[in-house]
Motif scaffolding. Structure first.
Motif, mmCIF file in Angstrom:
data_model
loop_
_atom_site.group_PDB
_atom_site.id
_atom_site.type_symbol
_atom_site.label_atom_id
_atom_site.label_comp_id
_atom_site.label_asym_id
_atom_site.label_seq_id
_atom_site.Cartn_x
_atom_site.Cartn_y
_atom_site.Cartn_z
ATOM 1 N N ARG A 192 5.476 -2.723 2.637
ATOM 2 C CA ARG A 192 5.595 -3.623 3.800
ATOM 3 C C ARG A 192 7.003 -3.584 4.376
ATOM 4 N NH1 ARG A 192 2.901 -7.641 0.319
ATOM 5 N NH2 ARG A 192 0.648 -7.415 0.626
ATOM 6 N N LEU A 193 7.993 -3.569 3.493
ATOM 7 C CA LEU A 193 9.379 -3.487 3.961
ATOM 8 C C LEU A 193 9.629 -2.182 4.706
ATOM 9 C CD1 LEU A 193 11.479 -4.943 0.995
ATOM 10 C CD2 LEU A 193 11.251 -5.876 3.305
ATOM 11 N N VAL A 194 9.111 -1.072 4.169
ATOM 12 C CA VAL A 194 9.252 0.218 4.851
ATOM 13 C C VAL A 194 8.625 0.149 6.243
ATOM 14 C CG1 VAL A 194 8.517 2.638 4.832
ATOM 15 C CG2 VAL A 194 9.392 1.588 2.743
ATOM 16 N N SER A 195 7.440 -0.449 6.340
ATOM 17 C CA SER A 195 6.744 -0.550 7.626
ATOM 18 C C SER A 195 7.520 -1.399 8.616
ATOM 19 C CB SER A 195 5.350 -1.151 7.419
ATOM 20 O OG SER A 195 4.557 -0.317 6.622
ATOM 21 N N TYR A 196 8.039 -2.546 8.158
ATOM 22 C CA TYR A 196 8.753 -3.445 9.056
ATOM 23 C C TYR A 196 10.051 -2.814 9.569
ATOM 24 C CZ TYR A 196 5.599 -7.234 7.700
ATOM 25 O OH TYR A 196 4.496 -8.019 7.490
ATOM 26 N N TYR A 197 10.824 -2.206 8.666
ATOM 27 C CA TYR A 197 12.083 -1.584 9.103
ATOM 28 C C TYR A 197 11.813 -0.326 9.934
ATOM 29 C CZ TYR A 197 14.827 -4.771 6.242
ATOM 30 O OH TYR A 197 15.421 -5.900 5.714
ATOM 31 N N GLN A 198 10.764 0.399 9.608
ATOM 32 C CA GLN A 198 10.362 1.545 10.417
ATOM 33 C C GLN A 198 10.008 1.102 11.831
ATOM 34 O OE1 GLN A 198 7.244 4.639 9.100
ATOM 35 N NE2 GLN A 198 6.059 3.246 10.381
ATOM 36 N N GLN A 199 9.235 0.020 11.940
ATOM 37 C CA GLN A 199 8.864 -0.519 13.243
ATOM 38 C C GLN A 199 10.102 -0.955 14.032
ATOM 39 O OE1 GLN A 199 6.107 -1.229 15.160
ATOM 40 N NE2 GLN A 199 7.465 -2.262 16.605
ATOM 41 N N PHE A 200 11.008 -1.659 13.362
ATOM 42 C CA PHE A 200 12.167 -2.217 14.061
ATOM 43 C C PHE A 200 13.151 -1.128 14.489
ATOM 44 C CE2 PHE A 200 16.381 -4.203 14.227
ATOM 45 C CZ PHE A 200 16.126 -5.252 15.108
ATOM 46 N N LEU A 201 13.436 -0.177 13.612
ATOM 47 C CA LEU A 201 14.466 0.826 13.897
ATOM 48 C C LEU A 201 13.931 1.993 14.725
ATOM 49 C CD1 LEU A 201 16.189 0.950 10.388
ATOM 50 C CD2 LEU A 201 17.011 -0.213 12.443
ATOM 51 N N LEU A 202 12.829 2.593 14.263
ATOM 52 C CA LEU A 202 12.334 3.808 14.910
ATOM 53 C C LEU A 202 11.528 3.530 16.165
ATOM 54 C CD1 LEU A 202 12.009 6.872 14.826
ATOM 55 C CD2 LEU A 202 10.034 6.571 13.320
ATOM 56 N N PHE A 203 10.780 2.412 16.171
ATOM 57 C CA PHE A 203 9.882 2.156 17.297
ATOM 58 C C PHE A 203 10.311 0.975 18.162
ATOM 59 C CE2 PHE A 203 7.305 4.319 14.077
ATOM 60 C CZ PHE A 203 6.850 5.392 14.826
#
Length: 362
Positions: A208-219
Motif C-alpha cells: 500500500r505504501l508503494v502504491s501511495y508513494y508511486q501515485q503521488f510521485l510518479l503520477f
C-alpha cells in the motif's frame, strides 16, 4: 483487508482459543480500538455509485464523440492524433470499470475472482495511462510551439507510436500489483469483498505504501511539474509573437493548468496523508476520527480527480479550431437547419486559422 477486519478476526480467534487454554500470553495490557466505520461505508454506498455512473456516462459520451470525430474526419498520420486516440482509449478503459465498482459499493462483489482482478487492473491501467498521455500531449504541444523548427524533424509517426507504447508499458507495470493482490474473500461485516488480501498484514501495508508513494510521485508531482513548465514556456512564447488573440490563448492555458491542479491536488494530498498514516505506528495519530476523516476526504477528492479523466478530451480537442470545425460539420449533418449557419462559420474559421499561427490555442 482492512485493519478493522484484521483486528476483528484476530479477536474472534483469541476468543475461541481462550476457552481451551490458561496461557497468560493471551492477556494484553493495551486497549485495542476497533473502528467500525459504519457511517463512512454508508456515505460511500450513497455517494460513490451515483458519481461513478455519472462519470461513466460523461466519459463515454465525451470520449466516444472525440473517437467518432477522429474516425470520420481525421487520419492517424499526425503525432497529435495518435496521442489523442490513445488518451481516449485510456479514458474509455478506465470508465469501463466504473459500473462494476458502483454495483460493488451498492451491495457486494458479485462478479467472481477473474473479473475482480481484470476490472481492478483495467481501472488502474486506464487511470495511470490517462495521466501520462495528458502529460505527453502537453509536452508534445510544448515542442510544437516552443521548438517548432527542431521538433519538425523529430515529431514523426514512429516517435508517437514508441512514446505511446512506452506509456502503456509503464501503466501496466504500475498496475501489476492489482492483478496479483486483488482477491475475493468473505468479510464478516460486508459480505463478498474484492480487495487486497491473501498475504500477511505487514506485506500488504508495504505494498500500500508503494502504491501511495508511486501515485503521488510518479503520477502527480512529475506530471504537474511538466505541465506547468510546458504551459509557462508556451505562454512566454505566445507573448513574444504577434498573435492577434494572444489574450484568449493565455486565458485558455490558465484554465487548463488551474483545472489540472484543482482536480488532482486534493486527491494526492489525501493519498500522501494516507501513506503517512500507514507509516506512523503511534496510537495518537492512528485514531478512529483521523482514519474516518481521511476516508471521507478520499471518497470526495478521488471522484473529483476521476471526473477530470472524463472532461480532459474537451480541453485537448474542442478548444482547437480544427476540432470545433469537425464538430460543427457533424452537427450540420444531424441537424439540417443548422447547415447554412455552420458552413458560414466554418469558412470564417478556416480563414482565421490560415492567418494566425498556433491555431490550436485560439
Amino acid at each position: 483487508m482492512t485493519n478493522t477486519e484484521d483486528q476483528y478476526l484476530l479477536f474472534l480467534e483469541i476468543l475461541s482459543e481462550s476457552d481451551n487454554t490458561t496461557d497468560l500470553s493471551y492477556v494484553v495490557s493495551n486497549t485495542v480500538q476497533l473502528c467500525s466505520k459504519k457511517t463512512v461505508n454508508q456515505f460511500g454506498a450513497r455517494f460513490i455509485p451515483v458519481f461513478y455512473y455519472v462519470n461513466f456516462l460523461l466519459s463515454y459520451l465525451g470520449n466516444g464523440l472525440v473517437l467518432f470525430i477522429i474516425y470520420k474526419y481525421e487520419k492517424l498520420n499526425t503525432v497529435t492524433n495518435i496521442f489523442l486516440l490513445n488518451l481516449v482509449l485510456s479514458n474509455i478503459l478506465f470508465a469501463f470499470s466504473l459500473p462494476f465498482w458502483a454495483t460493488y459499493h451498492l451491495s457486494e462483489w458479485i462478479f467472481g475472482m477473474a473479473l475482480c482482478k481484470m476490472v481492478s487492473s483495467a481501472y488502474f491501467i486506464g487511470f495511470y495511462s490517462s495521466i501520462l498521455f495528458l502529460t505527453l500531449m502537453t509536452f508534445d504541444r510544448y515542442l510544437a510551439v516552443v521548438h517548432a523548427v527542431a521538433a519538425a524533424k523529430s515529431r514523426k509517426r514512429a516517435y508517437a507510436i514508441i512514446a505511446s507504447v512506452t506509456v502503456w508499458c509503464i501503466s501496466i507495470v504500475a498496475s501489476v500489483k492489482e492483478l496479483v493482490l486483488q482477491n475475493v474473500w468473505k468479510s464478516p461485516f460486508n459480505g463478498l469483498m474484492c480487495d487486497e488480501s491473501g498475504y500477511p498484514e505487514d506485506t500488504m501495508e508495504r505494498w500500500r505504501l508503494v502504491s501511495y508513494y508511486q501515485q503521488f510521485l510518479l503520477f502527480f508531482l512529475l506530471p504537474l511539474f511538466m505541465v506547468m513548465y510546458c504551459y509557462i514556456s508556451i505562454t512566454v512564447r505566445i507573448l513574444s509573437t504577434r498573435m492577434k488573440e494572444k489574450c484568449r490563448a493565455i486565458k485558455l492555458i490558465f484554465v487548463i493548468i488551474f483545472t489540472f491542479f484543482a482536480c488532482w491536488t486534493p486527491y494526492n494530498i489525501v493519498i500522501l496523508l494516507r501513506a503517512i498514516q500507514i507509516s506512523s505506528k503511534s496510537e495518537e495519530y492512528d485514531s478512529c476520527s483521523d482514519s474516518e476523516s481521511l476516508d471521507y476526504a478520499l471518497y470526495v477528492t478521488r471522484n473529483i480527480a476521476y471526473l477530470y479523466c472524463c472532461i480532459s478530451p474537451v480541453f485537448y480537442t474542442f478548444v482547437g479550431k480544427k476540432f470545433q470545425s469537425h464538430f460543427k460539420r457533424l452537427m450540420a449533418t444531424k441537424i439540417p437547419c443548422l447547415k447554412r449557419h455552420i458552413s458560414l462559420s466554418s469558412q470564417s474559421t478556416r480563414t482565421t486559422s490560415q492567418r494566425t499561427p498556433h491555431s490550436a490555442y485560439e
